[in-house]
Enzyme design. Structure first.
Site, short mmCIF file in Angstrom:
data_model
loop_
_atom_site.label_atom_id
_atom_site.label_comp_id
_atom_site.label_asym_id
_atom_site.label_seq_id
_atom_site.Cartn_x
_atom_site.Cartn_y
_atom_site.Cartn_z
N TRP A 47 0.82 -1.31 -0.07
CA TRP A 47 0.14 -0.02 -0.05
C TRP A 47 0.80 1.24 -0.03
O TRP A 47 0.25 2.50 -0.42
CB TRP A 47 -0.99 0.06 1.29
CG TRP A 47 -0.31 -0.33 2.64
CD1 TRP A 47 0.25 0.64 3.23
CD2 TRP A 47 -0.28 -1.78 2.91
NE1 TRP A 47 0.63 -0.23 4.58
CE2 TRP A 47 0.30 -1.48 4.44
CE3 TRP A 47 -0.66 -3.01 2.55
CZ2 TRP A 47 0.77 -2.55 5.00
CZ3 TRP A 47 -0.43 -3.99 3.41
CH2 TRP A 47 0.27 -3.99 4.72
N GLU A 60 -5.48 0.03 6.16
CA GLU A 60 -5.47 0.62 7.56
C GLU A 60 -6.88 -0.09 8.08
O GLU A 60 -6.71 -0.33 9.40
CB GLU A 60 -5.94 2.04 7.44
CG GLU A 60 -4.87 3.07 7.35
CD GLU A 60 -3.90 2.96 8.28
OE1 GLU A 60 -4.01 2.64 9.22
OE2 GLU A 60 -2.77 3.07 7.86
N THR A 66 -4.65 -6.58 13.84
CA THR A 66 -3.98 -7.68 13.02
C THR A 66 -2.47 -7.21 12.56
O THR A 66 -1.98 -6.29 12.21
CB THR A 66 -4.81 -7.68 11.64
OG1 THR A 66 -6.16 -7.72 12.13
CG2 THR A 66 -4.49 -8.82 10.97
N GLY A 104 -9.76 -12.25 10.22
CA GLY A 104 -10.64 -12.18 11.67
C GLY A 104 -11.25 -10.83 11.84
O GLY A 104 -11.37 -10.01 10.66
N TYR A 105 -12.18 -10.67 12.90
CA TYR A 105 -12.92 -9.33 13.17
C TYR A 105 -13.62 -9.00 11.76
O TYR A 105 -13.46 -8.00 11.03
CB TYR A 105 -11.83 -8.29 13.51
CG TYR A 105 -11.13 -8.62 14.71
CD1 TYR A 105 -11.74 -8.25 15.99
CD2 TYR A 105 -9.71 -8.96 14.74
CE1 TYR A 105 -11.06 -8.70 17.20
CE2 TYR A 105 -9.23 -9.07 15.76
CZ TYR A 105 -9.76 -8.97 17.37
OH TYR A 105 -8.96 -9.19 18.33
N TYR A 143 -8.96 7.19 14.64
CA TYR A 143 -7.45 6.71 14.36
C TYR A 143 -7.47 6.63 12.83
O TYR A 143 -6.59 7.15 11.92
CB TYR A 143 -7.20 5.43 15.09
CG TYR A 143 -6.14 4.76 14.35
CD1 TYR A 143 -4.67 5.09 14.35
CD2 TYR A 143 -6.61 3.54 13.66
CE1 TYR A 143 -3.82 4.47 13.66
CE2 TYR A 143 -5.39 2.96 12.94
CZ TYR A 143 -4.22 3.35 12.88
OH TYR A 143 -3.18 2.61 12.22
N ASP A 161 -2.05 5.28 17.58
CA ASP A 161 -2.43 3.60 17.71
C ASP A 161 -1.48 3.17 19.06
O ASP A 161 -0.74 4.00 19.51
CB ASP A 161 -2.06 2.77 16.45
CG ASP A 161 -0.74 2.55 16.26
OD1 ASP A 161 0.27 3.39 16.67
OD2 ASP A 161 -0.43 2.13 15.24
N CYS A 226 10.91 0.26 18.90
CA CYS A 226 10.51 0.47 20.09
C CYS A 226 9.19 -0.47 20.28
O CYS A 226 8.04 -0.12 20.65
CB CYS A 226 9.78 2.11 20.17
SG CYS A 226 9.66 2.81 21.99
N CYS A 236 17.39 3.26 17.69
CA CYS A 236 16.50 4.42 17.40
C CYS A 236 16.84 5.79 17.45
O CYS A 236 17.74 6.27 17.69
CB CYS A 236 15.81 4.48 18.95
SG CYS A 236 14.31 5.63 18.97
N CYS A 242 14.78 10.49 24.58
CA CYS A 242 14.03 9.38 25.38
C CYS A 242 14.48 9.77 26.71
O CYS A 242 15.49 9.64 27.14
CB CYS A 242 14.19 8.40 24.76
SG CYS A 242 13.13 6.95 25.56
#
Length: 426
Positions: A47, A60, A66, A104-105, A143, A161, A226, A236, A242
């Site tokens: 995508w 999305e 998932t 799923g879902y 979101y 998210d 992370c 990172c 951080c």
């Protein structure tokens, strides 16, 4: 009365915003370092490779709760069959569910289909360009709306998210807490990291960095560096800002429940040409989980014979330890199945077009009754010939579907040899 008035007055006092851990200059520097890292290390995802508002929307929705690897197995086939909003809107729901099977879902697929039909009727098949408008579509929350609006249309809308939340809480040195203050803090911090570089660009007269790239970079950082456990801090790009530099305090997760289930796999020959049919059960349309989907018959009592497959299947906080039994005919299935369990025969050559539960699909693929899933770079599902089958009837028992029964024969050996227990998603 006085105490009541005081209480009402207090409730109207606005909360003092929590100070963000980085000032505007540091926010812009943070965003620049993150974006430079992303442009070097971003995963090559389909995508992203061929971006469009429709493909961003589909990806999305698929990525909600998932794993990326699971989505990769389905995205190509889904967008190949439904390449546009119009194609998706005009397709029957059963076909949409069949292409979704395994992710799923399934409510996501139904909402995606419903939204496509709404777009065709009200927007000439075109997605709205703002997060506010996108939120009016079925199945799209804040979101997903922010992700589509920023990635596809360049809106300065922050995406939050689970990955983004974890990154920001670690940067701020805050624990994970499910309270309003934490939610507000994370949203404000995420938005500030998009706004600061845009404001800096306006002042300097240079182009602002794409907000969609920033959002994808934040999600990518949380997904690949992370990590929830054993984060790769030395890799990172924002390590210098951080305050945690390692794992942060998180609440205890609820333990997974366990449940044992049994299913039947029954097949029959349909004529001299060697056709095979599989016995399936359609779940009730009013169920909250996988309504209307086809699955293997569920057994209320397991046969005394050895199961042909044993699988562990995780769904919505429960580990299902499933046994699939091969059963030789429909009468035997009725003997062991749940009372009132209605079943019907389906042509094995057409299984990939049916709205099967993910567990049923896995069992049918493992037993050779259905072609295996194809990687995006390989041939499409239709181009793979189905395996030839022994001339006996077969029965399998599955995890999150109605009961099943067992039976010996060549299929029994095939299933046992290849059917080690694995975690699967319905």
């Amino acid at each position: 009365m006085a105490s009541q008035a005081t209480s009402t007055t207090r409730s109207r006092i606005p909360r003092t915003p929590v100070e963000l851990p980085l000032d505007a200059e540091a926010q812009a520097a943070f965003a620049a370092a993150l974006l430079a890292w992303y442009r070097r290390h971003a995963r090559d995802l389909p995508w992203r490779r061929e971006p469009s508002p429709y493909r961003t929307w589909v990806s999305e929705i698929m990525l909600q709760q998932t794993r990326v690897n699971a989505v990769l197995e389905h995205f190509h086939a889904f967008t190949e069959r439904f390449p546009t909003v119009v194609a998706l809107a005009l397709a029957p729901e059963e076909e949409v569910l069949s292409r979704w099977s395994g992710l799923g879902y399934y409510r996501r697929a139904r909402m995606l289909h419903r939204a496509a039909k709404f777009l065709l009727q009200e927007h000439e098949g075109t997605l709205p360009r703002t997060a506010a408008e996108l939120r009016t579509l079925p199945g799209i929350g804040s979101y997903t709306a922010a992700a589509i609006a920023s990635i596809a249309f360049g809106e300065r809308a922050a995406v939050v998210d689970g990955n983004v939340e974890r990154v920001l809480l670690r940067i701020a040195g805050r624990p994970e807490q499910a309270d309003r203050e934490t939610v507000d803090f994370v949203q404000r911090f995420a938005q500030a990291l998009i706004d600061a570089p845009a404001c800096e660009a306006e002042q300097s007269g240079t182009p602002a960095p794409p907000p969609g790239d920033h959002n994808q970079a934040m999600m990518e950082l949380g997904a690949t560096v992370c990590l929830p456990r054993a984060p790769r801090c030395l890799e990172c790009p924002v390590y210098d800002w951080c305050r945690t530099r390692g794992e942060h305090p998180t609440p205890e997760r609820a333990a997974m429940k366990s449940e044992r289930v049994a299913y039947a796999l029954a097949t029959r020959n349909t004529g001299a040409r060697g056709g095979v049919e599989v016995l399936l059960h359609r779940r009730d349309a009013d169920l909250s989980l996988m309504p209307g989907m086809l699955e293997l018959p569920t057994l209320s009592t397991a046969p005394a014979s050895e199961p042909m497959l044993r699988l562990r299947h995780a769904i919505v906080g429960t580990n299902y330890y499933a046994e699939v039994f091969g059963i030789t005919n429909r009468q035997q299935v009725r003997r062991f199945a749940l009372p009132g369990h209605q079943t019907a025969w389906f042509d094995a050559q057409l299984l990939d077009r049916l709205p099967l539960t993910g567990f049923a699909r896995k069992v049918l693929q493992r037993t050779g009754l259905m072609a295996p899933a194809v990687a995006p770079s390989a041939l499409s599902m239709e181009s793979i010939p189905l395996a030839s089958f022994p001339s006996q009837t077969r029965t399998v028992r599955s995890v999150r579907t109605p009961p099943a029964e067992s039976g010996p024969g060549p299929l029994f050996m095939t299933a046992r040899n290849g059917g080690k227990g694995t975690k699967q998603d319905i």
